[in-house]
Design an enzyme around this catalytic site. Structure first.
Site, PDB file in Angstrom:
ATOM      1  N   GLU A 124     -31.803 -26.868 -34.497  1.00 46.09           N
ATOM      2  CA  GLU A 124     -33.048 -26.989 -35.252  1.00 46.09           C
ATOM      3  C   GLU A 124     -34.033 -26.009 -34.634  1.00 46.09           C
ATOM      4  OE1 GLU A 124     -36.373 -30.322 -36.488  1.00 46.09           O
ATOM      5  OE2 GLU A 124     -35.724 -30.141 -34.420  1.00 46.09           O
ATOM      6  N   ASP A 169     -31.777 -30.647 -31.200  1.00 43.69           N
ATOM      7  CA  ASP A 169     -33.165 -30.844 -31.615  1.00 43.69           C
ATOM      8  C   ASP A 169     -34.063 -29.723 -31.057  1.00 43.69           C
ATOM      9  OD1 ASP A 169     -35.098 -32.813 -32.770  1.00 43.69           O
ATOM     10  OD2 ASP A 169     -35.882 -32.845 -30.733  1.00 43.69           O
ATOM     11  N   HIS A 175     -35.097 -36.253 -42.020  1.00 50.13           N
ATOM     12  CA  HIS A 175     -35.910 -37.423 -41.664  1.00 50.13           C
ATOM     13  C   HIS A 175     -37.371 -37.070 -41.372  1.00 50.13           C
ATOM     14  CE1 HIS A 175     -34.652 -35.414 -38.091  1.00 50.13           C
ATOM     15  NE2 HIS A 175     -35.548 -36.077 -37.391  1.00 50.13           N
ATOM     16  N   ASP A 176     -37.699 -35.779 -41.377  1.00 49.71           N
ATOM     17  CA  ASP A 176     -39.074 -35.347 -41.107  1.00 49.71           C
ATOM     18  C   ASP A 176     -39.779 -34.843 -42.362  1.00 49.71           C
ATOM     19  OD1 ASP A 176     -38.742 -35.753 -38.356  1.00 49.71           O
ATOM     20  OD2 ASP A 176     -38.009 -33.715 -38.032  1.00 49.71           O
ATOM     21  N   ASP A 202     -26.873 -35.949 -32.214  1.00 46.67           N
ATOM     22  CA  ASP A 202     -28.160 -35.256 -32.150  1.00 46.67           C
ATOM     23  C   ASP A 202     -28.613 -35.191 -30.689  1.00 46.67           C
ATOM     24  OD1 ASP A 202     -30.722 -34.333 -32.749  1.00 46.67           O
ATOM     25  OD2 ASP A 202     -30.910 -35.630 -34.509  1.00 46.67           O
TER      26      ASP A 202
END
Ligand code: NOJ
Length: 553
Positions: A249, A199, A323-324, A99
């Site tokens: 993302e 990200d 995870h968000d 990531d």
């Protein structure tokens, strides 16, 4: 550029290392913990493990505040542990996807520290603006609440942080910054990494002139910004990662941009995440204002993105959870009697679409939201900030907690439930974040492994189906008329092969038209076994949250 065939039949499993498995008894998940669970992941059948950041970091945003991109944070282990994970993963046919948090660094990063110490070279690595201490350069808001600017009295300058005040935005217009980022990718390439997630990558190109936003929080000026495509092409080419599996993302993005990001001819990324389908329960687009899910909108968004990405030659990353995001069963399924059935329906719905599916740890066993009764149990910086903001805006503590219970990112970050032990087999000691208040033995890997009808068993089937069926990996998608937005149905076609997928998104029985041709297809997969549900009018009755897959693979 990688041929689509290289990742269209793959499945990515996302690991939040901090909450996956604690191997050394400090209450904090680590890389050795992942090594311990590789057999499980191989049995599940996944191809890549996307690990959220384990790099050196003060952990103000759980690792998305990177202080050194080429070092393993000691909380997660050592570089040797990582190399062991790469090696053992490879033996099982599983690759790592790292990531890359390139929109910002931690303010503890040496670059920022040198900027603070007055070195102009490093001030140019970030977005510093001269100004008066009482007047931020623009009125832009941080995504975690409050102003997006912070004043540094010693420098008499403000710096931009779209996220936490300890996450300073990098200046991508500076070629030296872009060079540094390419070097980081090369470093990981040398270690054998062949997949990357980037990200919030569509936020990195900021406009030259920054102006106040009187309509919103500033995002319209920097999302999919002026040089984004040029910078991405350059990064991918110069770092030599054209052949890798890459996913971006994309925050508040558009379909047109996502086609460009992911179309092979553009030579940017393999695929993109967008979040439009996960905003259908935001009132007026506000994450912190609750609203029941708008299923009509949800269906329209899937139809639009699937169809248009296909027409434009783009490729979607398919996902419900990360995870968000709150847990999908708690959000769009049902936590009670339809827990299992709704989890399976949601899984089938996206796994059989056109794109590459992502599974977030615990999704495959139907983990539920945390339902923490008090603010003391939350850890996430965004949740803690917004709790304060909600109270300042007049919400009672009870109301603010209800909002967090539905929206907090900690819902996704509760420890992985491996078995029925006190700490769910995640750790032998109290974990850094409490287990979900809804944790029970039945929602654990150990229990579901024993049960052929479990959510876990269903996920395994879906993964295997994609691997073994070109029609799922590569087929064209088109949507079927169901006369109600509560049922989503589509077909995938490749040559002679065809599958039909029907999903009842609602907790009520729905009747849908069932044409003669459809009836002739064999049943491939279902989550409910009731029979003979054809009505006299030739309609088919779908039970709450039922899904079925017909066709030939
Ligand atoms: C998106 C990540 O998914 C999230 O966890 C993080 O807080 C922000 N980017 C900032 O890096």
């Amino acid at each position: 550029m990688t041929e689509k065939a290289d990742f269209c039949n793959k499945v990515v499993y996302q690991i939040y290392p901090k909450s996956f498995r604690d191997s050394n008894g400090d209450g904090f998940g680590d890389l050795r913990g992942i090594v311990e669970k590789l057999d499980y992941l191989q049995e599940l059948g996944v191809d890549y493990l996307w690990l959220t950041p384990f790099f050196s970091s003060p952990q103000n945003d759980n690792g998305y505040d990177v202080a050194d991109y080429c070092a393993v944070d000691s909380k997660f282990g050592t570089m040797e542990d990582l190399e062991e994970l790469i090696r053992q993963g490879k033996e099982r046919g599983i690759g790592l996807m790292l990531d890359m948090v390139f929109n910002h660094t931690s303010t503890e990063h040496i670059w920022f520290q040198r900027a603070l110490a007055g070195e102009e070279k490093y001030q140019n690595y970030y977005i510093f603006k001269e100004g008066q201490p009482d007047h931020a350069p623009t009125n832009w808001q941080s995504k975690f609440g409050g102003s997006a600017w912070e004043y540094v009295p010693a420098l008499k300058k403000w710096y931009l942080h779209l996220y936490d005040v300890t996450q300073a935005d990098l200046n991508w217009d500076n070629p030296e910054v872009r060079q540094e980022l390419k070097n980081i990718l090369r470093f990981w390439k040398e270690k054998g990494i062949r997949a990357f997630r980037f990200d919030v990558i569509n936020l990195v190109s900021k406009p030259e002139q920054m102006e106040d936003d009187f309509e919103g929080d500033g995002r319209r000026f920097y999302s999919d910004g002026p040089h984004i495509h040029e910078y991405l092409k350059e990064l991918v080419k110069d770092a030599g990662i054209e052949e890798f599996v890459t996913v971006g993302e994309m925050s508040s993005t558009s379909l047109e941009h996502c086609i460009r990001y992911s179309s092979p001819k553009e030579k940017e990324l393999s695929m993109c995440f967008n979040f439009h389908h996960l905003k259908v329960d935001y009132k007026d687009g506000d994450k912190w204002a609750l609203m029941p899910t708008d299923y009509k909108k949800l269906k329209e968004l899937f139809v639009e993105w699937q169809t248009k990405m296909q027409e434009g030659g783009g490729w979607n990353a398919l996902f419900w959870c990360n995870h968000d995001q709150p847990r999908i069963v708690s959000r769009m399924g049902e936590e009670g009697i339809y827990w299992k059935r709704s989890a399976k329906m949601l899984a089938a719905m996206i796994h059989l679409m056109r794109g590459t599916p992502y599974i977030y740890q615990g999704e495959e066993i139907g983990m539920l939201n945390a339902h923490y009764p008090s603010i003391e149990q939350y850890r996430d910086v965004e949740s803690l900030n917004y709790y304060k903001i909600l109270l300042e805006n007049g919400k009672t503590e009870k109301e603010a907690l209800e909002i967090l219970a539905a929206r907090s990112r900690d819902n996704a970050r509760t420890p992985m439930q491996w078995n029925g032990e006190r700490y769910g087999g995640f750790s032998e000691v109290e974990p850094w974040l409490p287990l979900s208040a809804q944790f029970k033995k039945e929602i654990s890997v150990e229990a579901e492994r024993e049960d052929e009808d479990s959510i876990l068993a269903f996920y395994k089937k879906l993964i295997a189906m994609r691997k073994n069926s070109p029609v799922i990996a590569k087929g064209e998608i088109s949507f079927l008329e169901t006369e109600t937005y509560k049922v989503l149905a589509y077909e995938r076609v490749l040559g002679e092969k065809k599958i039909l997928v029907f999903c009842n998104l609602s907790g009520e029985t729905q009747s849908i038209p069932m044409n003669e041709a459809w009836k002739s297809y064999p049943l491939l997969l279902e989550n409910y076994e009731g029979k003979n549900r054809l009505t006299e009018e030739g309609k088919y009755l779908m039970e709450p949250y039922e899904c079925m897959v017909l066709g030939t693979l």
